[in-house]
Scaffold this active site. Structure first.
Site, PDB file in Angstrom:
ATOM      1  N   LYS A  22       9.538  -1.127 -13.856  1.00  0.00           N
ATOM      2  CA  LYS A  22       8.638  -0.810 -14.931  1.00  0.00           C
ATOM      3  C   LYS A  22       7.713   0.273 -14.779  1.00  0.00           C
ATOM      4  O   LYS A  22       7.586   1.194 -15.710  1.00  0.00           O
ATOM      5  CB  LYS A  22       7.994  -2.035 -15.380  1.00  0.00           C
ATOM      6  CG  LYS A  22       7.152  -1.902 -16.615  1.00  0.00           C
ATOM      7  CD  LYS A  22       6.239  -2.950 -17.008  1.00  0.00           C
ATOM      8  CE  LYS A  22       5.144  -3.258 -16.191  1.00  0.00           C
ATOM      9  NZ  LYS A  22       3.837  -2.629 -16.454  1.00  0.00           N
ATOM     10  N   ASN A  23       6.755   0.246 -13.752  1.00  0.00           N
ATOM     11  CA  ASN A  23       5.934   1.000 -13.562  1.00  0.00           C
ATOM     12  C   ASN A  23       6.234   2.513 -13.279  1.00  0.00           C
ATOM     13  O   ASN A  23       5.451   3.329 -13.555  1.00  0.00           O
ATOM     14  CB  ASN A  23       4.888   0.529 -12.451  1.00  0.00           C
ATOM     15  CG  ASN A  23       4.078  -0.680 -12.898  1.00  0.00           C
ATOM     16  OD1 ASN A  23       4.199  -0.935 -13.993  1.00  0.00           O
ATOM     17  ND2 ASN A  23       3.196  -1.084 -12.047  1.00  0.00           N
ATOM     18  N   ARG A 125     -11.038  -1.153 -16.075  1.00  0.00           N
ATOM     19  CA  ARG A 125      -9.943  -0.374 -16.000  1.00  0.00           C
ATOM     20  C   ARG A 125     -10.328   1.142 -17.054  1.00  0.00           C
ATOM     21  O   ARG A 125      -9.472   1.191 -17.960  1.00  0.00           O
ATOM     22  CB  ARG A 125      -8.593  -1.037 -16.900  1.00  0.00           C
ATOM     23  CG  ARG A 125      -8.190  -2.009 -15.915  1.00  0.00           C
ATOM     24  CD  ARG A 125      -6.811  -2.635 -16.146  1.00  0.00           C
ATOM     25  NE  ARG A 125      -5.763  -1.890 -15.347  1.00  0.00           N
ATOM     26  CZ  ARG A 125      -4.468  -2.079 -15.467  1.00  0.00           C
ATOM     27  NH1 ARG A 125      -4.026  -3.055 -16.397  1.00  0.00           N
ATOM     28  NH2 ARG A 125      -3.680  -1.374 -14.929  1.00  0.00           N
ATOM     29  N   ASP A 310      -0.413  -6.606  -7.523  1.00  0.00           N
ATOM     30  CA  ASP A 310       0.501  -7.206  -8.648  1.00  0.00           C
ATOM     31  C   ASP A 310       1.285  -8.233  -8.089  1.00  0.00           C
ATOM     32  O   ASP A 310       2.000  -8.723  -8.822  1.00  0.00           O
ATOM     33  CB  ASP A 310       1.597  -5.963  -9.203  1.00  0.00           C
ATOM     34  CG  ASP A 310       0.778  -5.038 -10.017  1.00  0.00           C
ATOM     35  OD1 ASP A 310      -0.350  -5.340 -10.775  1.00  0.00           O
ATOM     36  OD2 ASP A 310       1.480  -3.825 -10.405  1.00  0.00           O
TER      37      ASP A 310
HETATM   38  C1  UD1 Z   1      -1.275   0.693 -11.806  1.00  0.00           C
HETATM   39  C2  UD1 Z   1      -0.269  -0.258 -11.986  1.00  0.00           C
HETATM   40  C3  UD1 Z   1      -0.542  -1.769 -12.145  1.00  0.00           C
HETATM   41  C4  UD1 Z   1      -0.955  -1.803 -10.692  1.00  0.00           C
HETATM   42  C5  UD1 Z   1      -2.183  -0.834 -10.351  1.00  0.00           C
HETATM   43  C6  UD1 Z   1      -2.433  -0.881  -8.936  1.00  0.00           C
HETATM   44  C7  UD1 Z   1       1.118   0.830 -13.942  1.00  0.00           C
HETATM   45  C8  UD1 Z   1       1.614   0.889 -15.199  1.00  0.00           C
HETATM   46  N1  UD1 Z   1       0.307   0.068 -13.654  1.00  0.00           N
HETATM   47  O1  UD1 Z   1      -2.354   0.544 -12.876  1.00  0.00           O
HETATM   48  O2  UD1 Z   1       0.509  -2.529 -12.359  1.00  0.00           O
HETATM   49  O3  UD1 Z   1      -1.726  -3.172 -10.603  1.00  0.00           O
HETATM   50  O4  UD1 Z   1      -1.589   0.540 -10.505  1.00  0.00           O
HETATM   51  O5  UD1 Z   1      -1.586  -0.814  -8.035  1.00  0.00           O
HETATM   52  O6  UD1 Z   1       1.765   1.647 -12.940  1.00  0.00           O
HETATM   53  N2  UD1 Z   1     -10.056   3.235 -12.211  1.00  0.00           N
HETATM   54  C9  UD1 Z   1     -11.256   3.783 -12.598  1.00  0.00           C
HETATM   55  N3  UD1 Z   1     -10.998   4.764 -13.270  1.00  0.00           N
HETATM   56  C10 UD1 Z   1      -9.856   5.343 -13.641  1.00  0.00           C
HETATM   57  C11 UD1 Z   1      -8.644   4.984 -13.186  1.00  0.00           C
HETATM   58  C12 UD1 Z   1      -8.710   3.565 -12.488  1.00  0.00           C
HETATM   59  O7  UD1 Z   1     -12.314   3.199 -12.406  1.00  0.00           O
HETATM   60  O8  UD1 Z   1      -9.939   6.385 -14.531  1.00  0.00           O
HETATM   61  C13 UD1 Z   1      -9.921   1.924 -11.180  1.00  0.00           C
HETATM   62  C14 UD1 Z   1      -9.351   0.800 -12.119  1.00  0.00           C
HETATM   63  O9  UD1 Z   1     -10.442   0.088 -12.798  1.00  0.00           O
HETATM   64  C15 UD1 Z   1      -9.022  -0.047 -10.848  1.00  0.00           C
HETATM   65  C16 UD1 Z   1      -8.879   0.946  -9.843  1.00  0.00           C
HETATM   66  O10 UD1 Z   1      -9.336   1.918 -10.454  1.00  0.00           O
HETATM   67  O11 UD1 Z   1     -10.185  -0.922 -10.301  1.00  0.00           O
HETATM   68  C17 UD1 Z   1      -7.172   1.210  -9.556  1.00  0.00           C
HETATM   69  O12 UD1 Z   1      -6.554   1.355 -10.793  1.00  0.00           O
HETATM   70  P1  UD1 Z   1      -5.271   2.190 -10.898  1.00  0.00           P
HETATM   71  O13 UD1 Z   1      -4.720   2.360  -9.393  1.00  0.00           O
HETATM   72  O14 UD1 Z   1      -5.482   3.468 -11.558  1.00  0.00           O
HETATM   73  O15 UD1 Z   1      -4.275   1.386 -11.672  1.00  0.00           O
HETATM   74  P2  UD1 Z   1      -3.504   1.604 -12.828  1.00  0.00           P
HETATM   75  O16 UD1 Z   1      -2.758   3.000 -12.770  1.00  0.00           O
HETATM   76  O17 UD1 Z   1      -4.155   1.409 -14.161  1.00  0.00           O
END
Ligand code: UD1
Length: 428
Positions: A22-23, A125, A310
């Site tokens: 999915k991701n 997030r 996850d």
């Molecule tokens: C992706 C996955 C999700 C998985 C996560 C971590 C998808 C659709 N989702 O989510 O299933 O759990 O990676 O492996 O691929 N953060 C910030 N600012 C930002 C972006 C992120 O503070 O601009 C923080 C988030 O709140 C979180 C951390 O960084 O605490 C990691 O998030 P991130 O790796 O970006 O996860 P996603 O891409 O949202």
């Protein structure tokens, strides 16, 4: 709303084919916005999330053709022109990752208006890193009334970007935008998740010049135009890990196929440490457990190749009936223990303090009515239900349908007593 009922006690024996990730699929679908030629994605999972994104892409100008080809489910996306560069709130809020259309839209048309995302309720997030990366690539970003307005009328420009911490979404978003930027972009402190390698591979097939994806430094040499391609979506390591945990929980012998070894090593090590048998095969893994109770082991989530956040909820389920005390630390998301009170309804003994949960294994869980709170948490309740005495009914399974394809069928084929109950539960 549908619910899932599980009658606990059956062992799992058989084979479970793993679907496309999915991701990865949703980022690959977003990549179709970068070209006016068709992008054919094979090994596509059929999920609520891919349908949501299909709807959004259609609104932006895509034709989305889902069919069954010689390699199974595939989707052909074709965006001859962007008819609207606006991604409205009602579509983006349903799935956070749809925010990733922003970069490709600006890269192709020079402007976009995209709602700030919603998504799983697993912490704040934010998307600040995404926006900083786009700004570094020369986009002018304004925020008004819940929307991001991005403009780069003369196109994006290559830049050197260092992420302050590792983010999967921001790494992918920067990659999606930089492929059409003028000049060279170097991304430092990138996430190394396999889905990023998958996205880069697809972009390169489309004519992009991306090097180093899957390592902390990615170099992108911008090109003027991308073309069509055919790409097979990488296997879903989270689905694979989920069924590996389910097999270890229920006992029996399950062969996970249509995948690749090496995607979930951190989890397999922990499953083995807990006492289940793990045998890697050419296209997946065999998980085996006969009779004896598993031992409690500690786990800390981390960025790839660490233990995937996850898979944390699922592993916590596994530990609820293990012998001893397991410490589970969540380091990626705050507020990702919402499954704890639901597992407690099934008789689990868990206490949470900050980012750490302590699970004291009990001999037997008891079936109960429980509620899914997010995508991965919901499947942890199904896993617990596999061994709980009597019936466990999980409501709000729309969370589950976002990310698990034909779950009842896949588990049912291995002997699990799982059924879907259609419609609303009776109101009191
Ligand atoms: C992706 C996955 C999700 C998985 C996560 C971590 C998808 C659709 N989702 O989510 O299933 O759990 O990676 O492996 O691929 N953060 C910030 N600012 C930002 C972006 C992120 O503070 O601009 C923080 C988030 O709140 C979180 C951390 O960084 O605490 C990691 O998030 P991130 O790796 O970006 O996860 P996603 O891409 O949202």
């Amino acid at each position: 709303m549908d619910r899932i009922a599980i009658t606990g006690g059956a062992q799992l024996n058989g084979e479970i084919p793993i679907s496309g990730a999915k991701n990865s699929a949703i980022k690959l679908m977003a990549a179709s916005l970068l070209t006016d030629e068709p992008l054919r994605l094979t090994n596509m999972p059929r999920l609520a999330d891919t349908r949501f994104l299909g709807k959004l892409l259609t609104r932006l100008g895509a034709s989305v053709d889902e069919k069954t080809g010689d390699q199974g489910a595939e989707t052909v996306l074709h965006v001859p022109e962007i008819v609207s560069a606006i991604a409205p709130y009602d579509l983006v809020r349903q799935m956070r990752a749809s925010f990733n259309v922003l970069g490709p839209l600006v890269a192709r048309t020079g402007q976009a208006k995209v709602s700030l995302p919603g998504g799983c309720t697993i912490g704040a997030r934010p998307v600040d890193l995404h926006l900083q990366a786009l700004e570094a690539l020369g986009a002018k970003i304004d925020l008004h009334e819940g929307y991001v307005f991005a403009q780069a009328p003369r196109g994006l420009k290559g830049a050197e970007i260092t992420f302050p911490f590792v983010s999967v979404g921001a790494t992918e978003h920067a990659l999606l935008a930089a492929v059409l930027a003028k000049g060279v972009t170097v991304l430092h402190n990138c996430a190394c998740e396999p889905e990023i390698g998958d996205l880069a591979e697809c972009l390169n097939k489309m004519g992009a010049k991306v090097e180093g994806a899957g390592t902390p430094t990615i170099t992108i040499t911008g090109v003027a135009k991308l073309g069509g391609a055919t790409h097979s979506v990488i296997p879903d390591r989270i689905e694979m890990g989920t069924y590996a945990v389910a097999a270890a929980m229920a006992g029996g012998e399950v062969r996970l196929t249509n995948s690749r070894p090496g995607l979930i090593d951190a989890l397999l090590k922990k499953i083995e440490e807990a006492g289940a048998g793990v045998t890697e095969t050419a296209d997946g893994v065999i998980i085996k457990r006969n009779g004896s109770r598993l031992n409690a082991v500690d786990v800390e989530t981390g960025v790839y190749p660490g233990f995937a956040t996850d898979l944390q909820a699922q592993f916590m389920s596994l530990m609820t009936t293990a012998k001893g005390e397991s410490r589970i630390r969540e380091t990626i998301f705050e507020n990702r223990f919402m499954h704890v009170p639901e597992l407690a309804r099934l008789g689990a003994d868990i206490s949470v303090s900050g980012g750490e949960a302590v699970v004291r294994g009990v001999e037997q869980l008891e079936g109960a009515e429980v509620m899914a709170t997010d995508l991965r948490a919901s499947v942890s309740l199904v896993i617990a239900g596999l061994v709980a005495r009597g019936e466990t009914v999980v409501s709000r399974i729309y969370h589950l349908d976002r990310g698990f394809e034909r779950l009842e069928e896949k588990l049912g084929n291995c002997g699990a007593q799982v059924r879907r109950i259609h419609g609303e539960p009776d109101e009191l």
